[in-house]
Design a protein around this motif. Structure first.
Motif, mmCIF file in Angstrom:
data_model
loop_
_atom_site.group_PDB
_atom_site.id
_atom_site.type_symbol
_atom_site.label_atom_id
_atom_site.label_comp_id
_atom_site.label_asym_id
_atom_site.label_seq_id
_atom_site.Cartn_x
_atom_site.Cartn_y
_atom_site.Cartn_z
ATOM 1 N N THR A 1 41.680 91.081 -33.171
ATOM 2 C CA THR A 1 41.796 90.025 -32.172
ATOM 3 C C THR A 1 42.743 90.487 -31.065
ATOM 4 O O THR A 1 43.784 91.056 -31.386
ATOM 5 N N PRO A 2 42.433 90.276 -29.811
ATOM 6 C CA PRO A 2 41.241 89.616 -29.231
ATOM 7 C C PRO A 2 40.162 90.600 -28.782
ATOM 8 O O PRO A 2 39.375 90.270 -27.896
ATOM 9 N N GLN A 3 40.111 91.737 -29.408
ATOM 10 C CA GLN A 3 39.090 92.723 -29.035
ATOM 11 C C GLN A 3 37.809 92.488 -29.817
ATOM 12 O O GLN A 3 36.750 92.943 -29.421
ATOM 13 N N SER A 4 37.874 91.770 -30.956
ATOM 14 C CA SER A 4 36.765 91.762 -31.920
ATOM 15 C C SER A 4 35.396 91.495 -31.315
ATOM 16 O O SER A 4 34.422 92.192 -31.618
ATOM 17 N N SER A 5 35.302 90.510 -30.438
ATOM 18 C CA SER A 5 33.955 90.191 -29.946
ATOM 19 C C SER A 5 33.405 91.348 -29.123
ATOM 20 O O SER A 5 32.197 91.571 -29.077
ATOM 21 N N LEU A 6 34.301 92.133 -28.519
ATOM 22 C CA LEU A 6 33.828 93.290 -27.752
ATOM 23 C C LEU A 6 33.068 94.250 -28.671
ATOM 24 O O LEU A 6 31.951 94.662 -28.374
ATOM 25 N N VAL A 7 33.679 94.581 -29.803
ATOM 26 C CA VAL A 7 32.992 95.544 -30.681
ATOM 27 C C VAL A 7 31.807 94.889 -31.373
ATOM 28 O O VAL A 7 30.839 95.559 -31.736
ATOM 29 N N GLU A 8 31.860 93.590 -31.530
ATOM 30 C CA GLU A 8 30.672 92.915 -32.076
ATOM 31 C C GLU A 8 29.510 93.018 -31.093
ATOM 32 O O GLU A 8 28.376 93.304 -31.481
#
Ligand SMILES: Cc1cc2nc3c(=O)[nH]c(=O)nc-3n(C[C@H](O)[C@H](O)[C@H](O)COP(=O)(O)OP(=O)(O)OC[C@H]3O[C@@H](n4cnc5c(N)ncnc54)[C@H](O)[C@@H]3O)c2cc1C
Lengths: 420, 450, 408
Positions: free
Chosen positions: C39-46
């Motif tokens: 977090t808060p990068q997670s959605s990027l790699v998702e």
């Protein structure tokens, strides 16, 4: 002028052993083997068997052409060294070729010495050192019924046995009080002499030939004792001397033979000598003396070869030890080191085990807990192991009783442990 | 280049003096059971009770018997390695026996001539008859023959300590695998000896790099994935120490194993940080002296057992997992082949027990002996694992020697007391019991070890 | 091209900064993307993972067991010749640190998004630039974005900058956690063919490679006392510094080219906003700049001669651009979203001090620290900043640091 990195004069044991050492480390360097004999390498030791016909010249070659090709050796036979110019690192061969070397090994062996006996020079006689000698002698056997052998040393005894086996009536004349002096003590020598007598050889021990004359096809010798012996064949085996005529007037230092150090190096840079031609350290006396036995030629050749290529694994020559394995009429006589304690200072321990009936004789000499010599007849110890024990001055104190009782197994046990 | 030859090895400590070998030899060579005709001789040792020594031809590389022979009846056969004796040419002079310091060529009075071992054309009867394994037909020379001509991919003069097992290992390994590789040598002895080298001076002839202590497996994985992507077949090889494997590098290795990254990961286990001053690692064995598990008034070396890394890797279900010891080169080469092949399918892990003369306080010349004893005492076991075939012992030891015989060889165990010795012996047994159980469960084989 | 969140305009979508970054990755066509969520990068790699799963991105996805391995696999791949990308922040970044620090020394042109996050302790999962500011002396290039569109555009430009042979350095594109990562706006997607043209062939390992066709030893020992040791090491260090300086030029050229091809223009190093006739200026970095500009507009309407200086490229440090910008004003206020503990100010403020030294006249300056751990920096905050900054001209000094969110 031809050039070669390694030049080896001679093609017998010392020469081949050195060649072996050199080629182990340097397969490329040009190597030239020049020898006087016009034959593939053979050993003088085998000649008595050629004389008797038990073996043939072509059967006893030590190396063949293929060996020389494979090992990148330039083999020149039939033309020995004529002269050496140490200042320019060159030699002249008997065929007139000149060769320049970087490193030279002199392994030209020995040749028979002829005793100064009146009339001998005008009498036809045989010697036994080269294959030609053996072939001639073998041919002469055909018409011969009797033979006289001058000298009861190793060569004479070998020759005599083979002559009698070939059906020739043989007399041995030996001026010493025993045969095989230096290798066996008088008692053991007696057993050997006895066996020769039993096999029909006439033994004239302690007698000396004082004259010789041609007697038709054969010859006649007169002895100090006054006796005269006629024989179809006369064989002179009274000793050998290093073959060094090509050194005459040159700078290489000689005494009886070529003087070498513990790397078999002569006094001249880039020249080594090994084998019968060399006068090297004696293990016991610490003096330099000529040897004349095959295992010493092999060992010296090996060291010389290693010295010539600067092999870091080199072990210095520990000195010559008398060694002899002698087969006579189905018996084995072996001697390693000193066999006659009378030649030694006081204080050595001698263990003697004799059974003349069984033709068994064993003498072990121990001094300061170390093996000094072991000799015997039909004893069957391992001479190679005993030689090592002598050279290594292995302390036998802890195992002495076992060693004296059973030198064979104890020697093997000791050596197996030492190697491991 | 010459070729190597198979030999008959004698393990003196295993010989009970039964003499079966001599009887069988006599029978094979002379048709009688009279041991006079035996070409090898077992002799009781004067040094110790129930101890025996061997006299037998060693088939020397540079045999003196041959040089001593005046009749050409002895030669060295450079193809087979045997020194054959030709009775036809022999003149019975016995000079050969003067040349032999092993009692290997001897006079047989009953036969009237010398005799010597001829290795039974590569199938020695004595070895087959030996009930204790004291005689062994050692074929490791074949490795030299088969692979000796291959290029050594490291330069001469790497700066390893004398007697270094790791140097031996990497030279053999890369020579066998070849140059179509990317090699990772993380911080440790292998990198330290100069494989990656100094700026402008490398010790390797292959692509080699110095990953971090912690990321060997990951870096290789990244490179391999890219080569796969562009359709190039390049083998990834890690030559890592135990510190970079079981400690700091563990996570990246575990991750790579779980993902099935294609690489051959070799852990050279010298039980500690030997390159940097001999500190303890997770692979240091119980009781070991190291510079951080010292021996003094109150401390007596390491107080924990080593992490059992090969078993841990087996539990990752890698394509191939095996343990190895350079005392058993043929075993290692076989495993290396399998591991290299497996590394094209997934992660192959080789764990090589690798004594360190400097750090373990052992004489440099006895490294190999320590390797051997580790196996013979079951301190190190030699096995391999694949997911399909389960676990298999490649060199089962049926009568393991007491572990002291291994421990006594290294100075790092010099201080051990009885309690510590018992602990080690027990943990050796436990480890073997575990492997036996795992083997039964995975391979169904009944071939358990003692 | 996009199949979700279509707007009425061609090639435009509505998305947040993390998705915009994923689109940039898809357009830049790296060979390998390594991911580990945080977090808060997670959605990027998702997003990236999903794009790969959907075939929108043709790259190897390495979903490894931690950030340490993330950077490590990229090392391996890059040395083998791959174009590579990843993203992380905060604790993940700290865990990645060992291979991260090594990357520029090997001159590997790896591109990485830092979705900035505050923390590590006191625990926080929200935005703040403390993580990115910690990277100042690692030798990476560092570019801070203001908008979602800029995230997308800068990320594509990053590959060209990193792989430029005069540079050969890894690039961090920093976008603020929460504000950019989750802030949704309309974004225009460049044409793939044009991006292909813009980036050209990848060029990552001509200088250092792990390749059997070009065997070499990578990263051998250097330095030490031996002959040539110190000088060799110095040569490596100097060339790294030179690459950094070259980057100032290359970044500028790249932005020029971007504008030429795609029509969007950004100040490559330092943006000057309403500065030319300004008496004083505030200095910002990252997403706060938008609010800062609004506040400047409001103040201007009230007659304040205030401008704004936004630092876009922080590493290499744009000394010349900043010097010329600061030369135009008489007082400054610097707003940081992180802390320099040792200097008791914000890190940008601290570095601005060095720029001030280049000027003929001393400028009064105040350090403001705001927006930590996800806190907002609003127009009101900026109004205070502008006010305090402006008062310096009348000799009314404020002692920094001023903690903008102290009483919220
Ligand atoms: C009949 C007989 C039996 C023997 N039995 C035994 C025994 O049982 N045990 C034992 O230990 N020893 C025995 N010997 C001694 C043994 O053979 C020698 O010690 C050994 O051969 C010495 O080897 P060498 O290489 O030094 O010289 P040699 O064998 O004498 O060889 C010398 C070589 O040099 C060559 N040569 C000579 N002059 C020149 C020159 N000018 N230029 C180039 N080449 C030249 C010759 O052709 C020959 O090849 C016996 C000797 C003989 C003659």
């Amino acid at each position: 002028m031809e050039q070669t990195k390694y030049l080896i004069a001679g093609s017998s044991h010392a020469a081949l052993s050195a060649l072996n050492s050199i080629r182990l480390l340097d397969q490329e360097g040009s190597l030239t083997l020049v020898t006087k004999d016009d034959r593939l390498p053979y050993s003088p030791t085998v000649l008595p068997y050629v004389v008797s016909g038990q073996s043939k010249p072509e059967k006893v070659q030590l190396r063949d052409e293929a060996f020389f090709t494979k090992n990148n050796v330039n083999f020149i036979s039939g033309s020995g060294l004529e002269a050496l110019d140490a200042d320019h690192n060159t030699v002249t061969l008997q065929n007139g070729q000149e060769w320049q070397y970087e490193k030279l090994l002199l392994a030209t062996g020995a040749s028979p010495t002829i005793p100064p006996v009146t009339g001998l020079a005008d009498t036809s006689y045989h010697v036994l050192r080269t294959m030609d000698d053996a072939v001639n002698l073998n041919a002469a056997l055909a018409g011969a019924e009797t033979a006289v052998v001058l000298g009861g040393g190793l060569i004479g005894m070998h020759a005599a046995e083979n002559l009698i086996k070939a059906g020739v009536q043989v007399t041995i004349v030996e001026m010493c009080p025993q045969v095989l002096p230096g290798y066996f003590d008088p008692q053991a020598a007696k057993i050997i002499e006895q066996t020769f007598v039993e096999n029909g050889v006439i033994m004239r021990i302690g007698d000396t030939v004082v004259g010789a004359a041609q007697d038709g096809e054969g010859s006649k010798v007169s002895l100090d004792s006054g006796d005269e012996i006629s024989a179809d064949l006369l064989l002179v085996c009274t000793g050998v001397a290093p073959a060094i005529s090509y050194l005459e007037g040159g700078p290489v230092e000689t005494d009886q033979g070529i003087l070498v150090d513990d790397r078999m190096a002569t006094n001249i840079d880039n020249i080594w000598a090994a084998g019968d031609v060399a006068q090297a350290l004696n293990f016991y006396s610490g003096e330099k003396s000529v040897g004349g036995i095959l295992p010493a030629a092999v060992e010296q050749g090996r060291i010389a070869g290693m010295a010539m290529i600067d092999d870091p694994a080199i072990n210095l020559y520990p000195g010559g030890v008398p060694l002899n394995t002698y087969e006579f009429f189905g018996n084995q006589a072996i001697s390693v080191g000193i066999s006659d304690e009378n030649a030694l200072p006081e204080g050595v321990e001698v263990s003697l085990n004799v059974n003349e009936e069984e033709m068994f004789y064993q003498k072990i000499i121990i001094g300061e807990g170390r093996l000094i010599g072991i000799s015997g007849i039909n004893t069957n110890f391992d001479p190679g192991i005993m030689w090592q024990l002598v050279l290594r001055r292995t302390d036998l104190a802890a195992v002495k009783d076992e060693f004296l009782r059973n030198p064979v197994d104890t020697g093997r046990d000791l050596m197996s442990r030492i190697w491991r | 280049m010459g070729i190597g030859h198979n030999t008959i090895a004698f393990h003196q400590d295993k010989c009970d003096g039964c003499g079966d070998c001599m009887t069988v030899c006599a029978e094979a060579k002379s048709g009688t059971t009279d041991t006079q005709h035996s070409r090898l001789k077992i002799v009781p040792s004067v040094a110790a009770n129930d101890s025996f020594e061997l006299a037998m031809c060693r088939q020397c590389g540079d045999p003196k018997c041959v040089l001593n022979c005046p009749s050409g009846s002895l030669t060295k056969d450079h193809e087979t390695g045997v020194v054959p004796w030709d009775q036809e040419k022999c003149v019975d002079c016995l000079l050969c026996t003067v040349g032999c310091a092993y009692g290997g060529i001897t006079y047989n009075a009953a036969a009237g001539h010398v005799m010597k071992c001829d290795m039974c054309d590569g199938d020695p009867a004595c070895v087959k008859s030996c009930p204790t394994g004291a005689l062994e037909y050692n074929k490791s020379a074949e490795i030299y023959n088969n692979y000796g001509e291959l290029e050594d991919l490291f330069v001469p003069g790497l700066a390893a300590c004398q007697g270094c097992n790791s140097e031996l290992l990497i030279r053999h390994t890369m020579r066998k695998i070849g140059s179509n590789v990317v090699v990772a040598t993380p911080p440790g002895c292998i990198a330290g000896m100069g494989t990656v080298g100094f700026n402008g001076k490398t010790g390797s002839k292959i692509p080699v790099f110095h990953p971090l202590l912690t990321n060997t497996a990951s870096m290789l994985a990244g490179a391999k994935r890219y080569y796969n992507r562009i359709g190039r077949d390049v083998t990834m090889v890690a030559l890592a120490g135990d510190g970079g494997t079981v400690d700091a590098g563990f996570q990246s290795l575990s991750g790579a194993a779980e993902r099935g990254e294609q690489m051959l990961y070799i852990c050279v286990d010298n039980e500690g940080y030997m390159n940097t001053g001999m500190q303890r690692s997770g692979s240091t064995s119980f009781g070991s002296w190291t510079s951080t598990t010292p021996v003094g008034e109150t401390l007596r070396g390491k107080t924990q057992d080593a992490k059992n890394m090969p078993v841990i890797m087996m539990m990752h279900n890698c394509e191939y997992v095996a343990t190895a010891s350079l005392a058993f080169m043929d075993d290692y080469y076989e495993k290396l082949d399998k591991a290299t092949a497996a590394a094209e399918r997934g992660l192959a892990y080789l764990h090589v027990y690798s004594p360190c003369p400097t750090g373990w306080r052992i004489p440099p010349e006895s490294t190999n002996e320590v390797c051997r004893k580790a196996v013979e005492t079951n301190f190190a076991t030699l096995w391999e694992f694949t997911p399909d075939e389960g676990l298999r012992f490649t060199r089962p030891v049926d009568n393991p020697l007491p572990v002291e015989q291994y421990l006594n060889l290294s100075g790092k165990y010099r201080h051990l007391d009885d309690e510590q010795l018992t602990h080690i012996q027990n943990s050796v047994k436990r480890k073997v019991a575990f492997l036996n159980g795992f083997m039964l469960a995975t391979s169904g084989s009944e071939a358990q070890m003692q | 091209m996009p199949d979700t969140a279509l707007t009425n305009e061609p090639n435009s979508i509505v998305c947040d900064g993390n998705e915009a970054a994923a689109w940039a990755v898809s357009l830049a066509k790296p060979d390998m993307v390594a991911v580990y969520p945080i977090t808060p990068q997670s959605s990027l790699v998702e997003y990236v993972s999903q794009f790969i799963a959907d075939g929108k991105i043709d790259a190897d996805l390495m979903d490894v067991e931690g950030e340490h391995s993330v950077m490590s696999v990229l090392h391996g791949a890059c040395l083998a010749g791959a174009r590579t990308y990843t993203a992380t922040c905060g604790p993940g970044l700290y865990y990645m640190f060992e291979p991260y620090v090594r990357t520029p020394g090997m001159r590997l042109p790896i591109v990485m998004s830092v979705v900035t996050r505050d923390g590590l302790t006191p625990q926080s999962v929200w935005g703040g630039q403390q993580d990115a500011m910690m990277l100042r002396e690692t030798g990476w290039i560092q570019i801070y974005c203001e908008s979602v569109q800029e995230v997308l555009d800068s990320l594509i430009m990053a590959f060209r900058i990193a792989e430029h042979r005069d540079v050969m350095l890894p690039v961090n594109i920093c976008h603020d956690g929460n504000y950019l990562s989750y802030g949704v706006t309309k974004v225009i997607l460049p044409e793939q063919e044009m991006v292909d043209d813009f980036l050209g062939e990848k060029d990552t390992n001509w200088h250092v490679a792990l390749d059997p066709d070009r065997p070499m030893s990578v990263d051998p020992l250097t330095g030490g006392e031996g002959p040539g040791g110190p000088s060799t090491f110095v040569r490596y260090r100097k060339s790294h510094c030179a690459g950094m300086q070259n980057a100032l030029r290359v970044i500028t050229e790249t932005h020029d080219e971007w504008e030429r091809m795609f029509g969007r223009s950004y100040a490559p190093l330092v943006e000057e906003y309403r500065l030319d006739d300004a008496d004083y200026a505030i200095i910002t970095i990252g997403s706060m700049s938008g609010a800062g500009k609004d506040a400047v507009d409001v103040a201007r309407e009230q007659g304040e001669k205030v401008g704004l200086i936004r630092i876009k490229t922080f590493r290499p440090f744009p000394m010349a651009a900043l010097t010329s910008a600061l030369a135009k004003v008489k007082a400054i206020g610097v707003v940081d979203r992180s802390v320099s503990f040792a200097w008791n100010c914000g890190p940008v403020y601290q570095e601005i001090q060095a720029v001030l030294y280049q000027l003929e006249e001393r400028l009064p300056a105040i350090s403001f620290i705001g927006g930590l751990a996800g806190a907002d920096i609003t127009g009101e905050h900026f109004a205070r900043v502008i006010e305090s900054t402006g008062k310096q001209l009348a000799g009314e000094m404020t002692e920094g640091p001023v903690w903008l969110n102290e009483n919220e």
